[in-house]
Each structure stands twice: as C-alpha cells, then as structure tokens.
Motif scaffolding. Structure first.
Motif, PDB file in Angstrom:
ATOM      1  N   LYS A 270      32.785 -45.654  32.793  1.00 36.02           N
ATOM      2  CA  LYS A 270      33.717 -44.521  32.837  1.00 36.02           C
ATOM      3  C   LYS A 270      35.144 -44.916  32.497  1.00 36.02           C
ATOM      4  CE  LYS A 270      34.984 -44.654  37.757  1.00 36.02           C
ATOM      5  NZ  LYS A 270      35.018 -43.891  39.024  1.00 36.02           N
ATOM      6  N   SER A 271      35.438 -46.223  32.522  1.00 32.60           N
ATOM      7  CA  SER A 271      36.782 -46.697  32.184  1.00 32.60           C
ATOM      8  C   SER A 271      36.840 -47.273  30.769  1.00 32.60           C
ATOM      9  CB  SER A 271      37.228 -47.767  33.190  1.00 32.60           C
ATOM     10  OG  SER A 271      36.389 -48.905  33.122  1.00 32.60           O
ATOM     11  N   ALA A 272      35.843 -46.953  29.939  1.00 31.09           N
ATOM     12  CA  ALA A 272      35.794 -47.511  28.587  1.00 31.09           C
ATOM     13  C   ALA A 272      37.040 -47.164  27.775  1.00 31.09           C
ATOM     14  CB  ALA A 272      34.536 -47.022  27.865  1.00 31.09           C
ATOM     15  N   GLY A 273      37.581 -45.962  27.976  1.00 28.45           N
ATOM     16  CA  GLY A 273      38.751 -45.539  27.208  1.00 28.45           C
ATOM     17  C   GLY A 273      40.055 -45.647  27.961  1.00 28.45           C
ATOM     18  N   LEU A 274      40.051 -46.318  29.129  1.00 33.13           N
ATOM     19  CA  LEU A 274      41.264 -46.364  29.953  1.00 33.13           C
ATOM     20  C   LEU A 274      42.408 -47.076  29.240  1.00 33.13           C
ATOM     21  CD1 LEU A 274      42.638 -45.802  32.677  1.00 33.13           C
ATOM     22  CD2 LEU A 274      41.765 -48.007  33.478  1.00 33.13           C
ATOM     23  N   ALA A 275      42.128 -48.226  28.595  1.00 30.91           N
ATOM     24  CA  ALA A 275      43.184 -48.959  27.894  1.00 30.91           C
ATOM     25  C   ALA A 275      43.775 -48.100  26.783  1.00 30.91           C
ATOM     26  CB  ALA A 275      42.629 -50.266  27.329  1.00 30.91           C
ATOM     27  N   ARG A 276      42.903 -47.451  25.998  1.00 32.15           N
ATOM     28  CA  ARG A 276      43.385 -46.571  24.920  1.00 32.15           C
ATOM     29  C   ARG A 276      44.235 -45.433  25.484  1.00 32.15           C
ATOM     30  NH1 ARG A 276      38.638 -43.284  23.177  1.00 32.15           N
ATOM     31  NH2 ARG A 276      39.098 -42.454  25.265  1.00 32.15           N
ATOM     32  N   ASP A 277      43.733 -44.767  26.521  1.00 29.17           N
ATOM     33  CA  ASP A 277      44.445 -43.618  27.077  1.00 29.17           C
ATOM     34  C   ASP A 277      45.801 -44.019  27.646  1.00 29.17           C
ATOM     35  OD1 ASP A 277      42.226 -42.096  26.434  1.00 29.17           O
ATOM     36  OD2 ASP A 277      41.347 -42.252  28.440  1.00 29.17           O
ATOM     37  N   THR A 278      45.840 -45.172  28.333  1.00 28.82           N
ATOM     38  CA  THR A 278      47.092 -45.604  28.957  1.00 28.82           C
ATOM     39  C   THR A 278      48.097 -46.073  27.911  1.00 28.82           C
ATOM     40  OG1 THR A 278      45.830 -46.302  30.901  1.00 28.82           O
ATOM     41  CG2 THR A 278      48.081 -47.089  30.732  1.00 28.82           C
ATOM     42  N   VAL A 279      47.629 -46.829  26.913  1.00 26.88           N
ATOM     43  CA  VAL A 279      48.536 -47.305  25.864  1.00 26.88           C
ATOM     44  C   VAL A 279      49.080 -46.126  25.062  1.00 26.88           C
ATOM     45  CG1 VAL A 279      48.680 -48.611  23.709  1.00 26.88           C
ATOM     46  CG2 VAL A 279      47.547 -49.613  25.697  1.00 26.88           C
ATOM     47  N   PHE A 280      48.202 -45.191  24.688  1.00 25.91           N
ATOM     48  CA  PHE A 280      48.683 -44.043  23.913  1.00 25.91           C
ATOM     49  C   PHE A 280      49.635 -43.184  24.743  1.00 25.91           C
ATOM     50  CE2 PHE A 280      48.180 -39.715  22.085  1.00 25.91           C
ATOM     51  CZ  PHE A 280      48.748 -39.986  20.844  1.00 25.91           C
ATOM     52  N   ALA A 281      49.326 -43.033  26.026  1.00 22.98           N
ATOM     53  CA  ALA A 281      50.241 -42.302  26.907  1.00 22.98           C
ATOM     54  C   ALA A 281      51.601 -42.993  26.959  1.00 22.98           C
ATOM     55  CB  ALA A 281      49.642 -42.191  28.307  1.00 22.98           C
ATOM     56  N   ALA A 282      51.595 -44.330  27.031  1.00 21.22           N
ATOM     57  CA  ALA A 282      52.859 -45.070  27.054  1.00 21.22           C
ATOM     58  C   ALA A 282      53.644 -44.850  25.764  1.00 21.22           C
ATOM     59  CB  ALA A 282      52.590 -46.556  27.261  1.00 21.22           C
ATOM     60  N   VAL A 283      52.954 -44.830  24.613  1.00 20.14           N
ATOM     61  CA  VAL A 283      53.633 -44.601  23.334  1.00 20.14           C
ATOM     62  C   VAL A 283      54.247 -43.205  23.298  1.00 20.14           C
ATOM     63  CG1 VAL A 283      53.290 -44.352  20.836  1.00 20.14           C
ATOM     64  CG2 VAL A 283      52.214 -46.252  22.063  1.00 20.14           C
ATOM     65  N   MET A 284      53.493 -42.205  23.728  1.00 20.48           N
ATOM     66  CA  MET A 284      54.004 -40.832  23.721  1.00 20.48           C
ATOM     67  C   MET A 284      55.178 -40.663  24.702  1.00 20.48           C
ATOM     68  SD  MET A 284      52.413 -38.790  21.563  1.00 20.48           S
ATOM     69  CE  MET A 284      52.603 -40.153  20.423  1.00 20.48           C
ATOM     70  N   ILE A 285      55.044 -41.254  25.882  1.00 20.69           N
ATOM     71  CA  ILE A 285      56.094 -41.110  26.894  1.00 20.69           C
ATOM     72  C   ILE A 285      57.374 -41.818  26.459  1.00 20.69           C
ATOM     73  CG2 ILE A 285      56.752 -41.711  29.261  1.00 20.69           C
ATOM     74  CD1 ILE A 285      53.736 -41.330  29.961  1.00 20.69           C
ATOM     75  N   THR A 286      57.234 -43.017  25.897  1.00 21.79           N
ATOM     76  CA  THR A 286      58.429 -43.773  25.506  1.00 21.79           C
ATOM     77  C   THR A 286      59.061 -43.230  24.225  1.00 21.79           C
ATOM     78  OG1 THR A 286      56.984 -45.386  24.388  1.00 21.79           O
ATOM     79  CG2 THR A 286      57.719 -45.918  26.617  1.00 21.79           C
ATOM     80  N   CYS A 287      58.247 -42.988  23.193  1.00 25.61           N
ATOM     81  CA  CYS A 287      58.784 -42.597  21.886  1.00 25.61           C
ATOM     82  C   CYS A 287      59.179 -41.131  21.810  1.00 25.61           C
ATOM     83  CB  CYS A 287      57.764 -42.902  20.785  1.00 25.61           C
ATOM     84  SG  CYS A 287      57.457 -44.651  20.539  1.00 25.61           S
ATOM     85  N   ASN A 288      58.700 -40.316  22.743  1.00 27.98           N
ATOM     86  CA  ASN A 288      59.087 -38.907  22.766  1.00 27.98           C
ATOM     87  C   ASN A 288      59.798 -38.522  24.058  1.00 27.98           C
ATOM     88  OD1 ASN A 288      58.019 -37.905  20.192  1.00 27.98           O
ATOM     89  ND2 ASN A 288      56.019 -38.373  21.046  1.00 27.98           N
ATOM     90  N   GLY A 289      59.255 -38.982  25.197  1.00 23.52           N
ATOM     91  CA  GLY A 289      59.844 -38.605  26.476  1.00 23.52           C
ATOM     92  C   GLY A 289      61.145 -39.325  26.764  1.00 23.52           C
ATOM     93  N   ILE A 290      61.084 -40.668  26.889  1.00 22.46           N
ATOM     94  CA  ILE A 290      62.295 -41.434  27.208  1.00 22.46           C
ATOM     95  C   ILE A 290      63.308 -41.334  26.076  1.00 22.46           C
ATOM     96  CG2 ILE A 290      63.203 -43.714  27.767  1.00 22.46           C
ATOM     97  CD1 ILE A 290      60.552 -44.410  29.034  1.00 22.46           C
ATOM     98  N   LEU A 291      62.829 -41.493  24.831  1.00 22.88           N
ATOM     99  CA  LEU A 291      63.743 -41.417  23.684  1.00 22.88           C
ATOM    100  C   LEU A 291      64.363 -40.025  23.583  1.00 22.88           C
ATOM    101  CD1 LEU A 291      63.190 -42.908  20.179  1.00 22.88           C
ATOM    102  CD2 LEU A 291      63.709 -40.481  20.364  1.00 22.88           C
ATOM    103  N   GLY A 292      63.533 -38.984  23.686  1.00 14.15           N
ATOM    104  CA  GLY A 292      64.045 -37.619  23.561  1.00 14.15           C
ATOM    105  C   GLY A 292      65.006 -37.252  24.671  1.00 14.15           C
ATOM    106  N   LEU A 293      64.660 -37.627  25.909  1.00 10.47           N
ATOM    107  CA  LEU A 293      65.535 -37.302  27.035  1.00 10.47           C
ATOM    108  C   LEU A 293      66.856 -38.052  26.939  1.00 10.47           C
ATOM    109  CD1 LEU A 293      65.798 -35.746  29.674  1.00 10.47           C
ATOM    110  CD2 LEU A 293      64.725 -37.682  30.857  1.00 10.47           C
ATOM    111  N   SER A 294      66.810 -39.309  26.508  1.00 16.63           N
ATOM    112  CA  SER A 294      68.035 -40.101  26.365  1.00 16.63           C
ATOM    113  C   SER A 294      68.957 -39.496  25.304  1.00 16.63           C
ATOM    114  CB  SER A 294      67.692 -41.546  26.007  1.00 16.63           C
ATOM    115  OG  SER A 294      66.915 -42.156  27.020  1.00 16.63           O
ATOM    116  N   ILE A 295      68.379 -39.117  24.170  1.00 17.16           N
ATOM    117  CA  ILE A 295      69.180 -38.494  23.109  1.00 17.16           C
ATOM    118  C   ILE A 295      69.745 -37.167  23.576  1.00 17.16           C
ATOM    119  CG2 ILE A 295      69.001 -37.366  20.854  1.00 17.16           C
ATOM    120  CD1 ILE A 295      67.158 -39.618  19.971  1.00 17.16           C
ATOM    121  N   LEU A 296      68.921 -36.375  24.261  1.00 15.43           N
ATOM    122  CA  LEU A 296      69.377 -35.068  24.738  1.00 15.43           C
ATOM    123  C   LEU A 296      70.539 -35.222  25.719  1.00 15.43           C
ATOM    124  CD1 LEU A 296      68.881 -31.997  24.761  1.00 15.43           C
ATOM    125  CD2 LEU A 296      67.307 -32.366  26.681  1.00 15.43           C
TER     126      LEU A 296
END
Length: 367
Positions: A93-119
């Motif tokens: 059941k954790s086969a995709g955990l690394a993928r899900d967590t890494v992709f979540a980190a990319v989305m959060i950092t490159c859109n969330g943290i970056l976007g909020l900082s710029i805003l």
C-alpha cells in the motif's frame, strides 16, 4: 536572516525541542488515543517554530546562501528517513508513497512557498525582486530531475506499471545525486553571488549587512544541536500521528496519495515559515533559495535513498505520475519559467502559482 535573540537555556526555543523529543521517545511505535494525538500535534507545531528560530540563528552566523541550504538539507534528510520507514512498514500500500511525497514537495515548494513569498514581497514592496541567474538554474534542475524521476517511469516498458527497471532506477538515482551535487557546488562555491538578494536596481545585497553582531560559535553549535533535535522531533512526531492520518483519510474515503500530501505539508512547515519571514524583509531571493533548494533536495536525496532501499523493501516502487499530475508539473515548469525570466514579479505571478497549488490539492482530494 533577521537577527534573533541569543539562545538561552531557559528559553522556550531551547526547552520545546527537548520536550518534543522526549514525547517522541514516549510515543514511538505506540497506538495513540485522540488526546495524545492532540498533544503530539501541539508539540509538533511548537517544534516547527523552534526549528525556524534556530535555523535563522545558524544562517545569521554562516550567511547566505549557506543558511538556506542548512535548513533545506536538514529537513530533507529526515524526510527521506521518514519515507523509507513508512515504506518499510506499509508493504504494497506504500508503493507510491515516495512518488506522492516527492511530487507533493515539488508542488508545495515551487508553487506554494514560491508563490506565497512572491505575493507577500510584491504586496509589501510593489514588486518582488530576485536574481534570475541562480533562480533559473535551480528551476531548470528541478524540471529535469522531476521529469527523469517522476515522468519517465510512466512511459517505460521494461517493467509493468509506472516503475523503473533496476538499470533505469540506478540511472535516475545517479543523475539525481550528481545534479544535486552540482547545484550545491554552484550555490556555495562557484557562483554564490547568483543566490544573494538584489535591490530593485539589480545590485547585490549581502544579508550579513542587515544584522547586528552574529552569534558566537558556542551559541551557533547549540543552535545546530537544537535544530537537529527539533527536526527529528517534527518528523518523528509526524510519523507518530501518521496512522491517525491514514485512518482519517480512509474514513473520509480519500485517495491514499493524500497521506503523502499531509506528510509533505508537515515537514515543509519550517521552510515555509522561514521563506515568508524573509519575503517580509524584502529578501525574496532567500525565500526562493529555501523553496527551490528544498525541492531539489527532496528529489536529489529521496530518489537515491529509495533506490537503495528498494533492494531490501518487499513491496514495489512506483515512481511514475498520472496524467493529471504530469499536466500540473508541465504547467508549473512553464509558469515558473515565465516568473523567473524578468527578475521581478508582481502579486499576479504569486497568485498564479498559488492557484496551481490549489488545483493540485483539489485533485489530490478529488481526482
């Protein structure tokens, strides 16, 4: 980083990480009732704030961009340990955990943290200014590693499903660690000036100029130790509440990928707070160093770690993204490129990145 009070043995920023670590030891591998889960969540939040405090003290001593690198790498190393531990405990059941967590980190950092900082920076100072040379190089490295590690497995045919063959996994892991090593070398040795804050006129600003007298070596070493304790506590307590999160996700009939999103949100809280605080001081480049450095560290360290761990983990390792996530990744790369090139951004660009993050979170809950 802004100057912070000197550490003292009786300050809450000293006591809280130690108490959180003791709570971690007391609750490790235990089935926690709801009252204890609530207590763990409180100490987790306090540890996050304490981690940011000590990271800023360390950055005050070592200067930028080394300070951003310290926090990003420290958090990611412990994040990797958490992912591998959860994969070892979770089976298929954790086969995709690394993928899900890494992709979540990319989305959060490159859109969330970056976007909020710029805003935040653009709203307070009209435009957010940064150094395009370093930011663009980091963003290009993220796009490359994300494509090699998370997109290609969906289309390879050597293995059934979104998986790499052993040869392909070894290549992806090697490329990740090499590119991340080149990024660190560029950041700290060869082109440090590409990652320093700039004025609206384009002149470099050394963050050390903003500070009063930096902490002593003894105070810095104490902060290094307390930062380590705080981060271990954050990730360890997050693992402690992960069964509750998984039960809550299952009870709400949500996709299992939501677990990876929650984990990424928890472990990236220190970077998020530190990045926003830097943006408030008109040091958006420091915010971007934190955001993009965390994304690169997440891919560059996680993929090699799970590649090594896959040799003894019994379950499969699924790395390939689905179609909707690949579209969001492509949109992130395109919008991020347009954001970086002008060397300055308005609140509009920050809002666009946050909208992409919002789309990702909605699709995570309702694919």
């Amino acid at each position: 980083m802004a100057s912070s009070p000197r550490p003292h043995y009786l300050q809450w920023t000293t006591v809280a990480p130690v108490l959180a670590f003791l709570l971690l030891l007391a609750t490790w591998h235990r089935d926690l009732p709801w009252p204890v889960v609530a207590l763990v969540a409180c100490f987790l939040a306090v540890s996050v704030v304490a981690a940011v405090h000590h990271a800023e003290l360390i950055a005050h001593r070592v200067g930028e961009p080394y300070g951003s690198l310290v926090l990003a790498v420290a958090v990611t190393i412990i994040e990797v340990a958490l992912i591998v531990t959860l994969m070892a405990d979770g089976g298929d059941k954790s086969a995709g955990l690394a993928r899900d967590t890494v992709f979540a980190a990319v989305m959060i950092t490159c859109n969330g943290i970056l976007g909020l900082s710029i805003l935040v920076g653009a709203l307070k100072y009209r435009v957010a200014v940064f150094n395009a040379e370093g930011t663009g190089a980091a963003f290009g490295a993220i796009a490359t590693l994300a494509t090699l590690s998370l997109v290609l497995p969906t289309f390879t045919t050597s293995q059934p499903g979104p998986q790499f063959s052993t040869t392909q996994l070894v290549f992806a892991a090697t490329a990740s660690i090499v590119i991340y090593g080149l990024f660190v070398s560029t950041l700290t040795v060869r082109h440090r000036d590409y990652f320093l804050p700039v004025t609206p006129a384009g002149e470099l600003v050394d963050p050390m100029d903003d500070h009063s007298e930096p902490p002593t070596m003894k105070e810095t070493l104490v902060s290094v130790a307390l930062l380590s304790v705080a981060l271990v506590s954050v990730v360890g307590l997050a693992k402690g509440v992960s069964p509750t999160i998984e039960r809550g996700v299952a009870a709400a009939d949500l996709p299992n990928a939501v677990v990876g999103v929650v984990i990424a949100l928890l472990v990236l809280l220190p970077e998020s707070i530190a990045a926003v605080r830097a943006a408030v001081r008109n040091r958006v480049q420091i915010s971007l160093n934190l955001a993009l450095g965390s994304a690169l560290a997440s891919i560059g360290l996680t993929i090699p770690a799970v590649a090594i761990a896959s040799s003894w983990l019994s379950g499969p390792l699924e790395l390939g993204l689905g179609a909707n996530h690949m579209i969001l990744l492509a949109l992130t790369v395109a919008v991020g490129t347009l954001t970086v090139i002008p060397k300055r951004a308005t609140p509009l660009q920050g809002g666009v990145h946050l909208a992409i993050l919002g789309a990702y979170l909605v699709l995570a809950v309702s694919p």
